[in-house]
Design a protein around this motif. Structure first.
Motif, PDB file in Angstrom:
ATOM      1  N   SER A   9       0.819  -1.216   0.000  1.00  0.00           N
ATOM      2  CA  SER A   9       0.000   0.000   0.000  1.00  0.00           C
ATOM      3  C   SER A   9       0.855   1.269   0.000  1.00  0.00           C
ATOM      4  CB  SER A   9      -0.975  -0.004   1.177  1.00  0.00           C
ATOM      5  OG  SER A   9      -0.255   0.090   2.380  1.00  0.00           O
ATOM      6  N   LYS A  28       0.754   4.450  -2.599  1.00  0.00           N
ATOM      7  CA  LYS A  28       0.592   5.842  -2.167  1.00  0.00           C
ATOM      8  C   LYS A  28       1.666   6.729  -2.776  1.00  0.00           C
ATOM      9  CE  LYS A  28      -1.626   4.765   2.198  1.00  0.00           C
ATOM     10  NZ  LYS A  28      -1.427   4.405   3.566  1.00  0.00           N
ATOM     11  N   GLY A  56      -7.098  -5.136   2.811  1.00  0.00           N
ATOM     12  CA  GLY A  56      -5.978  -4.199   2.681  1.00  0.00           C
ATOM     13  C   GLY A  56      -5.926  -3.503   1.342  1.00  0.00           C
ATOM     14  N   ILE A  57      -6.928  -3.709   0.521  1.00  0.00           N
ATOM     15  CA  ILE A  57      -6.984  -3.001  -0.763  1.00  0.00           C
ATOM     16  C   ILE A  57      -8.440  -2.659  -1.052  1.00  0.00           C
ATOM     17  CG2 ILE A  57      -7.134  -5.135  -2.139  1.00  0.00           C
ATOM     18  CD1 ILE A  57      -5.419  -3.674  -4.264  1.00  0.00           C
ATOM     19  N   SER A  58      -8.679  -1.461  -1.534  1.00  0.00           N
ATOM     20  CA  SER A  58     -10.035  -1.065  -1.899  1.00  0.00           C
ATOM     21  C   SER A  58     -10.030  -0.690  -3.369  1.00  0.00           C
ATOM     22  CB  SER A  58     -10.496   0.121  -1.053  1.00  0.00           C
ATOM     23  OG  SER A  58     -11.647   0.696  -1.622  1.00  0.00           O
ATOM     24  N   VAL A  68     -11.371   2.852  -3.865  1.00  0.00           N
ATOM     25  CA  VAL A  68     -10.458   3.943  -3.515  1.00  0.00           C
ATOM     26  C   VAL A  68      -9.345   4.064  -4.554  1.00  0.00           C
ATOM     27  CG1 VAL A  68      -8.716   4.662  -1.827  1.00  0.00           C
ATOM     28  CG2 VAL A  68     -10.935   3.881  -1.048  1.00  0.00           C
ATOM     29  N   TYR A  69      -8.783   2.939  -4.933  1.00  0.00           N
ATOM     30  CA  TYR A  69      -7.686   2.958  -5.906  1.00  0.00           C
ATOM     31  C   TYR A  69      -8.179   3.514  -7.242  1.00  0.00           C
ATOM     32  CZ  TYR A  69      -4.291   0.275  -3.114  1.00  0.00           C
ATOM     33  OH  TYR A  69      -3.392  -0.126  -2.163  1.00  0.00           O
ATOM     34  N   THR A  76     -10.869   5.499  -7.863  1.00  0.00           N
ATOM     35  CA  THR A  76     -11.206   6.926  -7.830  1.00  0.00           C
ATOM     36  C   THR A  76      -9.977   7.802  -7.596  1.00  0.00           C
ATOM     37  OG1 THR A  76     -11.815   6.665  -5.519  1.00  0.00           O
ATOM     38  CG2 THR A  76     -13.615   6.659  -7.084  1.00  0.00           C
ATOM     39  N   SER A  77      -8.922   7.211  -7.052  1.00  0.00           N
ATOM     40  CA  SER A  77      -7.698   7.986  -6.828  1.00  0.00           C
ATOM     41  C   SER A  77      -6.793   7.989  -8.052  1.00  0.00           C
ATOM     42  CB  SER A  77      -6.912   7.395  -5.656  1.00  0.00           C
ATOM     43  OG  SER A  77      -7.706   7.281  -4.535  1.00  0.00           O
ATOM     44  N   LYS A  90      -5.346   5.419  -9.476  1.00  0.00           N
ATOM     45  CA  LYS A  90      -4.219   4.487  -9.379  1.00  0.00           C
ATOM     46  C   LYS A  90      -4.256   3.436 -10.488  1.00  0.00           C
ATOM     47  CE  LYS A  90      -2.652   6.337  -5.609  1.00  0.00           C
ATOM     48  NZ  LYS A  90      -1.433   7.147  -5.671  1.00  0.00           N
ATOM     49  N   GLN A 150     -18.599   1.764   2.618  1.00  0.00           N
ATOM     50  CA  GLN A 150     -18.875   1.487   4.027  1.00  0.00           C
ATOM     51  C   GLN A 150     -20.222   0.804   4.270  1.00  0.00           C
ATOM     52  OE1 GLN A 150     -18.350   4.731   6.693  1.00  0.00           O
ATOM     53  NE2 GLN A 150     -16.608   5.523   5.582  1.00  0.00           N
ATOM     54  N   PRO A 210     -20.164   8.331   0.177  1.00  0.00           N
ATOM     55  CA  PRO A 210     -19.199   7.751  -0.753  1.00  0.00           C
ATOM     56  C   PRO A 210     -18.538   6.509  -0.173  1.00  0.00           C
ATOM     57  CG  PRO A 210     -18.332   9.747   0.243  1.00  0.00           C
ATOM     58  CD  PRO A 210     -19.760   9.639   0.657  1.00  0.00           C
TER      59      PRO A 210
END
Lengths: 300, 495
Positions: free
Chosen positions: B135, B139, B153-155, B158-159, B161-162, B164, B460, B495
């Motif tokens: 992770s 980052k 440990g991984i979303s 999130v990855y 939308t970021s 990645k 969530q 979100p």
């Protein structure tokens, strides 16, 4: 004037030594501790998942934390765990230390007890939780109760119905050994002549305990109280995580787990930083208050 | 003279010998060459086109130049079989596994085959803590080239939308399965594709489904009937309770097991549209009376009637699995990896581990499985982008799909591949665990069940529902279906 004298007192090589060893250490400390701390404070004002761009939200994270009932549960649980842990560890560690030093145990016998009481300290927290989970979840505890004629049962399982008392019990069980060693060394430092004089004056064992032993080891007791307090607030997570995972539901959440969950499960790093900052503030305030109260009592 | 003839004969003999050996060597080389590389380029036609614009991925032999220009090179043989461009260099992979021999072995086989076929040197980070370990690199924008999105440990959300992940839309639209003429879009089950603003960032590789597991032998011996719906579940549970058994358990520390494998199939039984709305966190869908009924049934079953195994709500995997295998409880909610994960526990138990769809559906509804796609993604900052994209195409080959399916106990994602139970068992070594998984996969692939797809990542919301399931299951607990729904609804739309 005094400073000038001190300055003059240091030789050039001593000053060089201080610079050579002091500055790198200070820089390392700033880089490892101070910078991340300030960075965390700054990040707590952002909405950030830890990967993407940060969005400034001001105090919104703090507002949300204070309005979250799970956070309230976490604080209450932390306070309860710390309070009862303090009580159990202080009383039992002192009692064991007194027994092993003042009671007439042989050297070998005393060694065996010290080893047994200290044993949980050298076990991994995973092993500890595994063992106690088996005891409470696989029916061993029920069997022990039945052995003593108690037909008590827990409808959802002991750990599910009483997560907090069990966590307090196991956390205390883990913590007694190391504090007991500190207490033993403190008691061993008390001059035997004092006890002999007390005996001549007719003081019994209990009188000796409350009039000589405990007052003399009070600085160590203070250290024990503050140390348990500060370490527990951060370390409760270590036990809760493998033991109950904060459950059932959010029943055994503690602040450390709240922060962990927000950061690593929900990926809300800004929010987690805000919660971590509050955890730190609460720890500092509590430790400071307790330390001051005990110091005042000692002064009296 | 005789001596000369002898020498000449010897020389000719030697020539023959060398010729023969040489021929043999030559033939061997040719065969080997054919077996490891794609058809010869001796008679090829080459088309090259250059375009500008977004480098939104590469398809087939497309090669991004990294400066906003995409050079597409398509090479074909006269026979119509595509020849892959030469690759070189390195490739770094992040692969989560539960560290079972079979899963690790499956990936290793595929990686070795890729290395042999392309000459690319692959470094694979494989293990159960790999997501956490990597992770920090994600980052710092120094990620491995490709990630298999699985485990904690991984979303993916999130990855994604970021930014990645690399946009692989064109790989899906125009790309080919490595070394074949098969277009990816023609063979991947479209139900498993997720688009974010029209872009595809993750490629489905395998798929799985959840349900409940039971010991068929124990059921037969005790005259229990495996329940198909909620009414039958209650009947079985009543009979089991009278015989001294609990009916249901799940690892309460990770209540998402209950949610995914026991509750969500009941939601899915109301159809793909309702499921999609539910998974997207629509308040209308989550607050709908259908979901409320499922929660009510669950609460009645676990709390009111007391059919849930005690200690479930705080138990971890090992504890519940152990208790279930020793017949303290009849049904356990889990995914298809359970036989492999617990093979050491039940090997000596004379256990017939059998899978069944969730019985939380209403009487009259058809049994439903919720298919979840397990996906891979290429890092947007991949240092070996071409190789990563080639690897994605490579693992979609039939042989790679088979290897990974057998090693994981999962299903493939290609619509043109038929599930073969016999082959599955044979390839997986014929173990009891593989027989159980094969039987489950066979059930899922039969017409006894409806297939609904789980493609949304719901942040969530899943955690909140899972926590409420624990609360609702507690005997004497204060949570009610209304209070749980209220908490869940307050999380909808976030979100």
């Amino acid at each position: 004037m005094l400073q000038q004298k001190r300055k003059k007192g240091l030789s050039r090589s001593q000053r060089g030594f201080l610079w050579a060893f002091g500055i790198p250490t200070l820089l390392l400390y700033i880089y490892i501790c101070i910078v991340p701390m300030f960075s965390s404070v700054l990040d707590s004002f952002y909405q950030w998942d830890g990967y993407g761009p940060k969005t400034w939200v001001g105090l919104q994270n703090y507002v949300e934390i204070f309005s979250d009932p799970v956070f309230h549960t976490s604080i209450i649980n932390d306070v309860l765990i710390v309070f009862f842990k303090e009580l159990l560890i202080c009383v039992l560690a002192t009692a064991f230390a007194v027994s092993l030093t003042r009671a007439k145990f042989s050297r070998a016998e005393s060694g065996v007890y010290r080893f047994l009481f200290y044993l949980p300290n050298i076990l991994s927290v995973i092993v500890i939780t595994r063992v106690w989970k088996f005891v409470f979840e696989l029916g061993l505890f029920d069997s022990i109760l039945q052995l003593f004629g108690f037909n008590w049962t827990s409808p959802n399982g002991w750990l599910a119905d009483y997560p907090l008392p069990i966590i307090i019990f196991v956390a205390s069980w883990c913590g007694i050994g190391s504090y007991m060693i500190i207490m033993i060394s403190a008691i061993n430092n008390i001059s035997k002549e004092i006890y002999e004089a007390a005996e001549i004056d007719g003081a019994g064992q209990f009188r000796q305990l409350f009039s000589i032993t405990i007052p003399t080891i009070l600085p160590q007791v203070r250290y024990m109280i503050v140390s348990i307090l500060t370490s527990s607030l951060a370390a409760n997570l270590n036990l809760v995580l493998p033991f109950t995972g904060g459950g059932p539901g959010t029943k055994s959440y503690v602040m450390g787990y709240y922060v962990y969950h927000a950061a690593y499960t929900e990926f809300e790093v800004g929010y987690a930083n805000a919660a971590a900052l509050l955890l730190m503030l609460i720890s500092v305030v509590l430790a400071g208050t307790v330390n001051t109260l005990i110091a005042r009592k000692e002064d009296r | 003279m005789k001596k000369s003839i002898r020498i000449l004969t010897l020389l000719i003999g030697l020539v023959f010998l060398f010729s023969a050996t040489g021929c043999n060597l030559f033939i061997t080389e040719e065969v080997t060459s054919t077996s490891i590389s794609w058809p010869s380029t001796s008679a090829t036609t080459t088309t090259t086109s250059t375009g500008t614009g977004d480098t939104t991925g590469t398809g087939g032999a497309d090669t991004p130049t990294g400066n906003g220009t995409t050079t597409a090179t398509t090479t074909k043989t006269t026979a119509g079989v595509r020849t892959e461009p030469k690759l070189s260099g390195k490739l770094e992979l992040q692969i989560f596994t539960n560290e079972s021999q079979t899963a690790d072995g499956g990936w290793t086989t595929v990686i070795n085959e890729f290395e042999d076929a392309t000459g690319v040197s692959v470094t694979a980070h494989i293990g159960s803590s790999v997501n956490t370990m990597m992770s920090g690199r994600w980052k710092k924008d120094n990620p491995p080239d490709m990630v298999w999105i699985d485990g904690s440990g991984i979303s993916d959300l999130v990855y994604e939308t970021s930014g990645k992940f690399y946009d692989i839309t064109s790989l899906y639209e125009d790309g080919y399965v490595y070394g074949t003429n098969t277009r990816i879009r023609d063979v991947i089950d479209p139900n498993m594709m997720t688009r974010n603003n029209g872009k595809i960032m993750r490629m489905p590789l395998l798929s799985t489904a959840g349900g409940v597991w039971y010991d068929a032998k124990f059921f037969k011996e005790n005259n229990f009937t495996v329940p198909n719906n909620y009414t039958e579940l209650l009947t079985m549970a009543k009979q089991a309770k009278a015989a001294g058994y609990a009916s249901y358990t799940y690892p309460g520390m990770y209540a998402s097991y209950c949610l995914s494998n026991f509750i969500m199939p009941a939601v899915a039984a109301y159809g793909q549209e309702y499921t999609d709305q539910f998974l997207s966190g629509s308040k209308a869908a989550v607050g709908d009376s259908r979901f409320k009924k499922i929660l009510q049934n669950y609460t009645d079953f676990c709390r009111t009637d007391g059919y849930l195994m005690p200690s479930t709500t705080t138990a971890d995997h090992t504890t519940v699995q152990q208790r279930w295998i020793t017949h303290k409880c009849l049904l356990i909610a889990n995914g298809l990896w359970l036989p492999d994960e617990t093979r050491k526990l039940w090997a000596k138990q004379n256990f017939d581990m059998t899978w069944h769809p969730s019985p939380m559906i209403e009487e009259g509804q058809k049994q439903t499985v919720l298919i979840t796609a397990k996906k891979v993604a290429v890092a947007s900052k991949a240092k070996n982008l071409d190789n990563a994209l080639a690897f994605v195409r490579f693992i979609l080959r039939e042989d790679s799909q088979n290897t990974l399916m057998y090693s994981f106990g999962y299903m493939g994602v290609r619509t043109d591949m038929q599930f073969d139970v016999q082959k599955f068992v044979r390839e997986a070594g014929g173990s009891d665990a593989s027989l159980s998984t094969a039987s489950a996969l066979s059930y899922i692939n039969s017409n006894k069940v409806d297939r609904v797809y789980w493609n949304e990542s719901w942040g969530q919301l899943g955690d909140i529902i899972a926590a409420e399931l624990n609360n609702l299951a507690m005997k004497g607990g204060s949570a009610t279906v209304d209070s749980a729904l209220s908490k869940i609804l307050s999380e909808c739309g976030k979100p």
